[in-house]
Write an enzyme that holds these catalytic residues in place. Structure first.
Site, PDB file in Angstrom:
ATOM      1  N   ASN A   1       0.854  -1.193   0.000  1.00 21.31           N
ATOM      2  CA  ASN A   1       0.000   0.000   0.000  1.00 21.31           C
ATOM      3  C   ASN A   1       0.896   1.251   0.000  1.00 21.31           C
ATOM      4  OD1 ASN A   1      -1.544   2.201   0.979  1.00 21.31           O
ATOM      5  ND2 ASN A   1      -3.109   0.781   1.683  1.00 21.31           N
TER       6      ASN A   1
ATOM      7  N   ASP B   1      -0.122   4.476  -0.120  1.00 23.79           N
ATOM      8  CA  ASP B   1      -0.847   5.697   0.264  1.00 23.79           C
ATOM      9  C   ASP B   1       0.023   6.711   0.998  1.00 23.79           C
ATOM     10  OD1 ASP B   1      -3.174   4.587  -0.688  1.00 23.79           O
ATOM     11  OD2 ASP B   1      -3.915   3.987   1.283  1.00 23.79           O
ATOM     12  N   HIS B   2       0.865   6.202   1.902  1.00 26.31           N
ATOM     13  CA  HIS B   2       1.543   7.143   2.786  1.00 26.31           C
ATOM     14  C   HIS B   2       2.771   7.789   2.159  1.00 26.31           C
ATOM     15  CE1 HIS B   2      -1.536   6.635   5.607  1.00 26.31           C
ATOM     16  NE2 HIS B   2      -1.377   5.323   5.591  1.00 26.31           N
TER      17      HIS B   2
ATOM     18  N   ARG C   1       3.633  18.793   1.913  1.00 23.47           N
ATOM     19  CA  ARG C   1       4.309  19.955   1.374  1.00 23.47           C
ATOM     20  C   ARG C   1       3.663  20.517   0.105  1.00 23.47           C
ATOM     21  NH1 ARG C   1       9.808  21.588   2.195  1.00 23.47           N
ATOM     22  NH2 ARG C   1       9.788  22.086   4.398  1.00 23.47           N
TER      23      ARG C   1
ATOM     24  N   HIS D   1      -5.633   3.651  -1.747  1.00 25.94           N
ATOM     25  CA  HIS D   1      -6.955   4.019  -1.217  1.00 25.94           C
ATOM     26  C   HIS D   1      -7.259   5.459  -1.602  1.00 25.94           C
ATOM     27  CE1 HIS D   1      -9.556   4.371   2.731  1.00 25.94           C
ATOM     28  NE2 HIS D   1     -10.244   4.667   1.640  1.00 25.94           N
TER      29      HIS D   1
ATOM     30  N   ARG E   1      -9.339   8.164  -0.871  1.00 22.03           N
ATOM     31  CA  ARG E   1     -10.297   8.552   0.172  1.00 22.03           C
ATOM     32  C   ARG E   1     -11.186   9.671  -0.326  1.00 22.03           C
ATOM     33  NH1 ARG E   1      -8.811   6.568   5.539  1.00 22.03           N
ATOM     34  NH2 ARG E   1     -10.574   7.806   6.184  1.00 22.03           N
TER      35      ARG E   1
ATOM     36  N   ARG F   1      -6.995  12.694   1.138  1.00 23.13           N
ATOM     37  CA  ARG F   1      -5.918  13.107   2.042  1.00 23.13           C
ATOM     38  C   ARG F   1      -4.562  12.516   1.656  1.00 23.13           C
ATOM     39  NH1 ARG F   1      -7.752   9.922   7.428  1.00 23.13           N
ATOM     40  NH2 ARG F   1      -9.627  11.082   6.965  1.00 23.13           N
ATOM     41  N   HIS F   2      -4.554  11.416   0.888  1.00 21.91           N
ATOM     42  CA  HIS F   2      -3.254  10.933   0.386  1.00 21.91           C
ATOM     43  C   HIS F   2      -3.328  10.739  -1.129  1.00 21.91           C
ATOM     44  CE1 HIS F   2      -5.259   7.195   1.573  1.00 21.91           C
ATOM     45  NE2 HIS F   2      -5.001   7.392   2.852  1.00 21.91           N
TER      46      HIS F   2
ATOM     47  N   GLU G   1      -8.682   0.551  -3.106  1.00 25.54           N
ATOM     48  CA  GLU G   1      -9.513   0.605  -1.903  1.00 25.54           C
ATOM     49  C   GLU G   1     -10.399   1.836  -1.960  1.00 25.54           C
ATOM     50  OE1 GLU G   1      -6.363  -1.453   1.214  1.00 25.54           O
ATOM     51  OE2 GLU G   1      -6.836   0.666   1.378  1.00 25.54           O
TER      52      GLU G   1
ATOM     53  N   THR H   1     -17.780  -1.485  11.872  1.00 23.45           N
ATOM     54  CA  THR H   1     -18.173  -2.349  12.979  1.00 23.45           C
ATOM     55  C   THR H   1     -17.405  -1.846  14.205  1.00 23.45           C
ATOM     56  OG1 THR H   1     -16.336  -3.863  12.708  1.00 23.45           O
ATOM     57  CG2 THR H   1     -18.306  -4.328  11.434  1.00 23.45           C
ATOM     58  N   THR H   2     -17.727  -2.431  15.360  1.00 23.10           N
ATOM     59  CA  THR H   2     -17.021  -1.999  16.567  1.00 23.10           C
ATOM     60  C   THR H   2     -15.520  -2.217  16.431  1.00 23.10           C
ATOM     61  OG1 THR H   2     -17.576  -4.143  17.455  1.00 23.10           O
ATOM     62  CG2 THR H   2     -18.881  -2.292  18.237  1.00 23.10           C
TER      63      THR H   2
ATOM     64  N   GLU I   1     -11.201  -9.262   3.336  1.00 27.83           N
ATOM     65  CA  GLU I   1      -9.896  -8.939   3.930  1.00 27.83           C
ATOM     66  C   GLU I   1     -10.137  -8.749   5.424  1.00 27.83           C
ATOM     67  OE1 GLU I   1      -7.250  -6.388   1.847  1.00 27.83           O
ATOM     68  OE2 GLU I   1      -6.340  -5.621   3.696  1.00 27.83           O
TER      69      GLU I   1
ATOM     70  N   HIS J   1      -3.698  -4.442   7.788  1.00 27.47           N
ATOM     71  CA  HIS J   1      -3.822  -3.232   8.612  1.00 27.47           C
ATOM     72  C   HIS J   1      -2.903  -3.307   9.817  1.00 27.47           C
ATOM     73  CE1 HIS J   1      -5.264   0.405  10.501  1.00 27.47           C
ATOM     74  NE2 HIS J   1      -5.756   0.710   9.321  1.00 27.47           N
ATOM     75  N   GLY J   2      -1.933  -2.418   9.809  1.00 20.96           N
ATOM     76  CA  GLY J   2      -1.047  -2.279  10.955  1.00 20.96           C
ATOM     77  C   GLY J   2       0.054  -3.321  11.040  1.00 20.96           C
TER      78      GLY J   2
ATOM     79  N   GLY K   1       1.163  -1.366   4.308  1.00 25.84           N
ATOM     80  CA  GLY K   1       1.585  -0.076   3.793  1.00 25.84           C
ATOM     81  C   GLY K   1       2.338   0.802   4.763  1.00 25.84           C
ATOM     82  N   HIS K   2       1.649   1.264   5.803  1.00 25.60           N
ATOM     83  CA  HIS K   2       2.187   2.316   6.657  1.00 25.60           C
ATOM     84  C   HIS K   2       3.548   1.945   7.224  1.00 25.60           C
ATOM     85  CE1 HIS K   2       2.502   4.754  10.366  1.00 25.60           C
ATOM     86  NE2 HIS K   2       2.030   5.682   9.570  1.00 25.60           N
TER      87      HIS K   2
HETATM   88  N1  PXP Z   1      -5.872  -3.266   4.023  1.00 26.16           N
HETATM   89  C1  PXP Z   1      -6.830  -2.324   3.985  1.00 26.16           C
HETATM   90  C2  PXP Z   1      -8.198  -2.705   3.570  1.00 26.16           C
HETATM   91  C3  PXP Z   1      -6.524  -0.987   4.287  1.00 26.16           C
HETATM   92  O1  PXP Z   1      -7.476  -0.054   4.239  1.00 26.16           O
HETATM   93  C4  PXP Z   1      -5.184  -0.651   4.608  1.00 26.16           C
HETATM   94  C5  PXP Z   1      -4.789   0.757   4.855  1.00 26.16           C
HETATM   95  O2  PXP Z   1      -5.470   1.356   5.786  1.00 26.16           O
HETATM   96  C6  PXP Z   1      -4.236  -1.667   4.656  1.00 26.16           C
HETATM   97  C7  PXP Z   1      -4.596  -2.971   4.366  1.00 26.16           C
HETATM   98  C8  PXP Z   1      -2.811  -1.392   5.003  1.00 26.16           C
HETATM   99  O3  PXP Z   1      -2.709  -0.987   6.321  1.00 26.16           O
HETATM  100  P1  PXP Z   1      -1.340  -0.393   6.851  1.00 26.16           P
HETATM  101  O4  PXP Z   1      -1.076   0.828   6.045  1.00 26.16           O
HETATM  102  O5  PXP Z   1      -1.613  -0.134   8.283  1.00 26.16           O
HETATM  103  O6  PXP Z   1      -0.304  -1.454   6.616  1.00 26.16           O
END
Ligand code: PXP
Length: 258
Positions: free
Chosen positions: A16, A18-19, A27, A52, A54, A58-59, A79, A109-110, A160, A203-204, A225-226
């Protein structure tokens, strides 16, 4: 045997980017360029690029999507929120894959995945044109049986699983919560697979958290990604992706297999 019925084997890595765009946008201007990151990620062994778009841009921005698709030869996993605007954009580009993600609080969801169970009729209709256009649709959901059953009912071929709660528990040093989240992910990956769904996760995820998830035989793809973009500051994107790829392959017992 359909792809969804397979287990084990090589795990795909979607990177990913995005970041990279987040840093660019901090900048204004054109640097760093997410297209360059996408090309580099492909060279480093990414099986796909994830981006993604959005609603607030934002990215990643609209023009990035076209430029990334033109520059890469691996598939793009696009995404997006389940909105009419995003559906129109997806149908214009027809990326290989579309992953429906929540953006607003009421869509979650929660545990942070998409609220499918309370929005089945709308989401079922929403997916139809995307599937008809040839996009492989996935739904980003919590490891929650109710949401997984709803995803299967609306005809999504792929889910996912949201790994955020597991990664947060790990980061907080809460081993009991981490192990409980991991057990839930394992059980729900297996449950989703039993319904015929192809299972992805993300994610994460970091070097420290990726291996147990990569070892689930039902999981076919991770999207990360991040952490990779952050790690690229210290070691470079190529090295960060190669190390993640290696950890995934080792967890799968596939190190050294091309
Ligand atoms: N999968 C989905 C569906 C996401 O929306 C994201 C980014 O938010 C990721 C994976 C990647 O997450 P991360 O950037 O925390 O690795």
């Amino acid at each position: 045997m359909s792809a969804s019925a397979e287990t084990g084997g090589r795990l795909r890595l979607g990177v990913n980017i995005d970041h990279v765009a987040t840093i660019r946008n901090a900048r204004g201007g054109a640097f760093p360029d997410p297209v360059r990151a996408a090309v580099l990620a492909e060279k480093a062994g990414a099986d796909g690029i994830t981006a993604h778009l959005r609603e607030d841009r934002r990215h990643i921005r609209d023009a990035d999507i076209e430029a990334i698709m033109a520059a890469i030869s691996v598939p793009l996993n696009f995404e997006m929120a389940a909105t009419a605007e995003m559906q129109k954009i997806a149908l214009r580009h027809t990326p290989h894959a579309v992953c429906i993600v929540p953006e607003r609080r009421e869509e979650r969801t929660t545990e942070g995945g998409l609220e499918v169970a309370n929005d089945e009729n709308r989401l079922r209709d929403f997916l139809v044109p995307l599937a008809e256009a040839g996009c492989r649709v996935s739904i980003f959901i919590a490891a929650d049986q109710r949401q997984i059953e709803a995803a299967a009912r609306i005809g999504a071929p792929v889910i996912e699983l949201h790994t955020g709660a597991y990664c947060e528990a790990h980061a907080e040093g809460d081993e009991a919560a981490r192990d409980a989240e991991l057990a839930k992910l394992r059980e729900m990956a297996s449950f989703a697979h039993s319904l015929g769904l192809e299972v992805h996760a993300g994610h994460g995820l970091t070097y420290e958290t990726v291996s147990p998830v990569a070892a689930f035989p039902e999981v076919r793809e991770l999207n990360i990604g991040h952490f990779l973009v952050g790690e690229a500051i210290f070691s470079g994107l190529d090295s960060a992706i190669r190390r993640m790829r290696d950890l995934m392959d080792r967890a799968r017992g596939m190190e050294g297999v091309a």
